[in-house]
Design a protein around this motif. Structure first.
Motif, PDB file in Angstrom:
ATOM      1  N   UNK A  12      35.230  15.350   0.306  1.00 56.39           N
ATOM      2  CA  UNK A  12      34.786  14.443  -0.756  1.00 56.39           C
ATOM      3  C   UNK A  12      33.266  14.509  -0.849  1.00 56.39           C
ATOM      4  N   UNK A  13      32.707  14.050  -1.952  1.00 60.30           N
ATOM      5  CA  UNK A  13      31.248  14.074  -2.070  1.00 60.30           C
ATOM      6  C   UNK A  13      30.582  13.176  -1.034  1.00 60.30           C
ATOM      7  N   UNK A  14      29.412  13.578  -0.577  1.00 62.92           N
ATOM      8  CA  UNK A  14      28.636  12.773   0.353  1.00 62.92           C
ATOM      9  C   UNK A  14      27.162  12.921  -0.016  1.00 62.92           C
ATOM     10  N   UNK A  15      26.447  11.807  -0.044  1.00 63.10           N
ATOM     11  CA  UNK A  15      25.049  11.812  -0.498  1.00 63.10           C
ATOM     12  C   UNK A  15      24.122  11.282   0.591  1.00 63.10           C
ATOM     13  N   UNK A  16      22.952  11.880   0.691  1.00 61.34           N
ATOM     14  CA  UNK A  16      21.924  11.410   1.618  1.00 61.34           C
ATOM     15  C   UNK A  16      20.568  11.499   0.932  1.00 61.34           C
ATOM     16  N   UNK A  17      19.589  10.785   1.492  1.00 59.89           N
ATOM     17  CA  UNK A  17      18.255  10.718   0.910  1.00 59.89           C
ATOM     18  C   UNK A  17      17.218  10.889   2.003  1.00 59.89           C
ATOM     19  N   UNK A  18      16.129  11.542   1.676  1.00 62.41           N
ATOM     20  CA  UNK A  18      15.048  11.722   2.628  1.00 62.41           C
ATOM     21  C   UNK A  18      13.787  12.161   1.913  1.00 62.41           C
ATOM     22  N   UNK A  19      12.814  12.597   2.693  1.00 60.22           N
ATOM     23  CA  UNK A  19      11.511  12.984   2.157  1.00 60.22           C
ATOM     24  C   UNK A  19      11.344  14.495   2.254  1.00 60.22           C
ATOM     25  N   UNK A  20      10.785  15.104   1.216  1.00 58.21           N
ATOM     26  CA  UNK A  20      10.481  16.525   1.258  1.00 58.21           C
ATOM     27  C   UNK A  20       9.311  16.791   2.190  1.00 58.21           C
ATOM     28  N   UNK A  21       9.454  17.759   3.076  1.00 59.65           N
ATOM     29  CA  UNK A  21       8.413  18.035   4.060  1.00 59.65           C
ATOM     30  C   UNK A  21       7.087  18.384   3.403  1.00 59.65           C
ATOM     31  N   UNK A  22       7.118  19.255   2.409  1.00 64.98           N
ATOM     32  CA  UNK A  22       5.868  19.721   1.807  1.00 64.98           C
ATOM     33  C   UNK A  22       5.444  18.893   0.608  1.00 64.98           C
ATOM     34  N   UNK A  23       6.413  18.396  -0.182  1.00 63.97           N
ATOM     35  CA  UNK A  23       6.061  17.613  -1.366  1.00 63.97           C
ATOM     36  C   UNK A  23       5.727  16.167  -1.038  1.00 63.97           C
ATOM     37  N   UNK A  24       6.338  15.624   0.015  1.00 64.11           N
ATOM     38  CA  UNK A  24       6.171  14.214   0.344  1.00 64.11           C
ATOM     39  C   UNK A  24       6.970  13.293  -0.555  1.00 64.11           C
ATOM     40  N   UNK A  25       7.793  13.852  -1.445  1.00 73.60           N
ATOM     41  CA  UNK A  25       8.568  13.048  -2.387  1.00 73.60           C
ATOM     42  C   UNK A  25       9.919  12.646  -1.804  1.00 73.60           C
ATOM     43  N   UNK A  26      10.423  11.494  -2.222  1.00 69.82           N
ATOM     44  CA  UNK A  26      11.767  11.083  -1.861  1.00 69.82           C
ATOM     45  C   UNK A  26      12.769  11.926  -2.644  1.00 69.82           C
ATOM     46  N   UNK A  27      13.747  12.467  -1.939  1.00 66.06           N
ATOM     47  CA  UNK A  27      14.710  13.388  -2.534  1.00 66.06           C
ATOM     48  C   UNK A  27      16.121  12.917  -2.208  1.00 66.06           C
ATOM     49  N   UNK A  28      17.008  12.966  -3.201  1.00 71.19           N
ATOM     50  CA  UNK A  28      18.417  12.651  -2.994  1.00 71.19           C
ATOM     51  C   UNK A  28      19.246  13.908  -3.190  1.00 71.19           C
ATOM     52  N   UNK A  29      20.208  14.123  -2.278  1.00 73.31           N
ATOM     53  CA  UNK A  29      21.137  15.242  -2.440  1.00 73.31           C
ATOM     54  C   UNK A  29      22.564  14.723  -2.302  1.00 73.31           C
ATOM     55  N   UNK A  30      23.475  15.370  -3.003  1.00 69.27           N
ATOM     56  CA  UNK A  30      24.901  15.081  -2.869  1.00 69.27           C
ATOM     57  C   UNK A  30      25.629  16.402  -2.652  1.00 69.27           C
ATOM     58  N   UNK A  31      26.368  16.486  -1.560  1.00 66.04           N
ATOM     59  CA  UNK A  31      27.155  17.672  -1.242  1.00 66.04           C
ATOM     60  C   UNK A  31      28.554  17.444  -1.796  1.00 66.04           C
ATOM     61  N   UNK A  32      29.012  18.342  -2.672  1.00 72.89           N
ATOM     62  CA  UNK A  32      30.282  18.152  -3.367  1.00 72.89           C
ATOM     63  C   UNK A  32      31.253  19.290  -3.060  1.00 72.89           C
ATOM     64  N   UNK A  33      32.570  18.996  -3.094  1.00 69.76           N
ATOM     65  CA  UNK A  33      33.559  20.069  -2.904  1.00 69.76           C
ATOM     66  C   UNK A  33      33.413  21.137  -3.965  1.00 69.76           C
ATOM     67  N   UNK A  34      33.774  22.372  -3.608  1.00 68.38           N
ATOM     68  CA  UNK A  34      33.715  23.488  -4.558  1.00 68.38           C
ATOM     69  C   UNK A  34      34.871  24.433  -4.279  1.00 68.38           C
ATOM     70  N   UNK A  35      35.375  25.121  -5.306  1.00 64.87           N
ATOM     71  CA  UNK A  35      36.520  26.029  -5.139  1.00 64.87           C
ATOM     72  C   UNK A  35      36.174  27.251  -4.297  1.00 64.87           C
ATOM     73  N   UNK A  36      37.228  27.887  -3.805  1.00 66.98           N
ATOM     74  CA  UNK A  36      37.078  29.148  -3.087  1.00 66.98           C
ATOM     75  C   UNK A  36      36.340  30.160  -3.966  1.00 66.98           C
ATOM     76  N   UNK A  37      35.413  30.873  -3.363  1.00 63.26           N
ATOM     77  CA  UNK A  37      34.651  31.875  -4.092  1.00 63.26           C
ATOM     78  C   UNK A  37      33.348  31.367  -4.663  1.00 63.26           C
ATOM     79  N   UNK A  38      33.109  30.052  -4.589  1.00 63.05           N
ATOM     80  CA  UNK A  38      31.864  29.496  -5.116  1.00 63.05           C
ATOM     81  C   UNK A  38      30.681  29.867  -4.239  1.00 63.05           C
ATOM     82  N   UNK A  39      30.880  29.833  -2.922  1.00 66.58           N
ATOM     83  CA  UNK A  39      29.761  29.948  -2.004  1.00 66.58           C
ATOM     84  C   UNK A  39      28.982  28.647  -1.963  1.00 66.58           C
ATOM     85  N   UNK A  40      27.766  28.691  -1.478  1.00 62.81           N
ATOM     86  CA  UNK A  40      26.882  27.524  -1.489  1.00 62.81           C
ATOM     87  C   UNK A  40      25.976  27.638  -2.703  1.00 62.81           C
TER      88      UNK A  40
END
Length: 292
Positions: A12-40
């Motif tokens: 299932x989707x999962x989201x986390x938030x943190x700071x970019x090392x070089x930009x210093x900006x707050x960043x949000x990411x969500x990791x979502x399911x993907x079909x076979x053959x998609x890759x990352x």
């Protein structure tokens, strides 16, 4: 390294938030399911529909471009994702073959400087086995790249092995060596919590050049001679070399599959690993994809 001999994605989707090392900006990411053959695949959600700009950036060795102090990928339209090495290591270590990663900025958050937050997010989402063959990249013959004082090599082996050596003048780091067969268990117990490290003088110099604006003693191991300035000190006495192996695991996963081969690094880093993959794929008879 091939988890249960099947491809996998997050349940299932999962989201986390943190700071970019070089930009210093707050960043949000969500990791979502993907079909076979998609890759990352990374998707820039800050690029709005209708602009004509492709927001998708596949995590592939041939999209890596030269950058300072991190691994950066760029698609044909110039859309970038940087500092991907730790989340890529988490995908490799957890056996995630397919995932869509939504991100609202150009840089993956640094979190605590290791892969542990990404591993925890994947664990919280759960992993779903997918129907289809497990893919691996077999190294058929040795290939090596070098620069003055550093080199790295890939050579045939039946499993993924990494042999890494570092040598720093700082007494707290010094000469360190580690050799490890990369399995999900070894990744979890020996590598995932190892953090990026740097000298205090390097931090000051980078920030003066507009880099590492989000860097702090809370998201990296900062050393100064024989002192560790980060609270709590080192997680292992040889945490720096463990982190270099972690980086190599993430960078090598840009091959698009786990590698059946031995990687040896001698004071090498992101740029050399990228060059090594490009040379391996560019020489006939060096690599072969296997579906098992």
């Amino acid at each position: 390294m091939i988890r249960d001999a099947t491809p996998g994605t997050v349940s299932k989707p999962v989201c986390i938030e943190g700071v970019g090392l070089h930009s210093g900006r707050t960043v949000s990411i969500c990791i979502r399911p993907a079909p076979v053959g998609t890759g990352i695949v990374f998707r820039r959600t800050d690029i709005k529909p209708g602009t004509g700009i492709d927001p998708l950036v596949p995590a592939r060795w041939d999209l890596v471009v030269m950058s300072q102090l991190c691994t950066l990928i760029r698609n044909a339209q110039g859309v970038e994702i940087s500092t991907i090495e730790h989340i890529m290591a988490a995908f490799a270590g957890c056996g995630i073959s397919n995932a869509l990663v939504d991100i609202d900025s150009a840089e993956i958050p640094i979190m605590d400087g290791s892969a542990s937050a990404f591993v925890a997010a994947i664990d919280a989402a759960g992993i779903t086995d997918q129907k289809g063959p497990a893919r691996a990249l077999k190294i058929l013959k040795p290939v090596q790249v070098s620069r003055p004082g550093a080199w790295c090599r890939l050579e045939p082996a039946t499993e993924m092995e990494i042999d890494f050596t570092i040598d720093f003048s700082d007494e707290i780091i010094g000469h360190q060596h580690m050799k490890l067969t990369i399995t999900p268990q070894a990744f979890s117990s020996e590598l995932a919590r190892s953090r990026t490290f740097c000298r205090l003088s390097d931090v000051e110099a980078m920030q003066a050049r507009g880099l590492a604006l989000g860097g702090s003693i809370d998201n990296s191991v900062v050393v100064d001679g024989e002192r560790v300035l980060t609270p709590g000190g080192l997680r292992w006495n040889d945490e720096p070399v463990r982190h270099k192996i972690l980086d190599a695991v993430g960078d090598l996963y840009l091959a698009g599959a786990p590698i059946m081969g031995r990687f040896t690094g001698m004071k090498s880093g992101h740029a050399l690993t990228s060059s090594l993959l490009k040379k391996a794929f560019g020489e006939d008879g060096t690599v072969q994809y296997l579906d098992t």
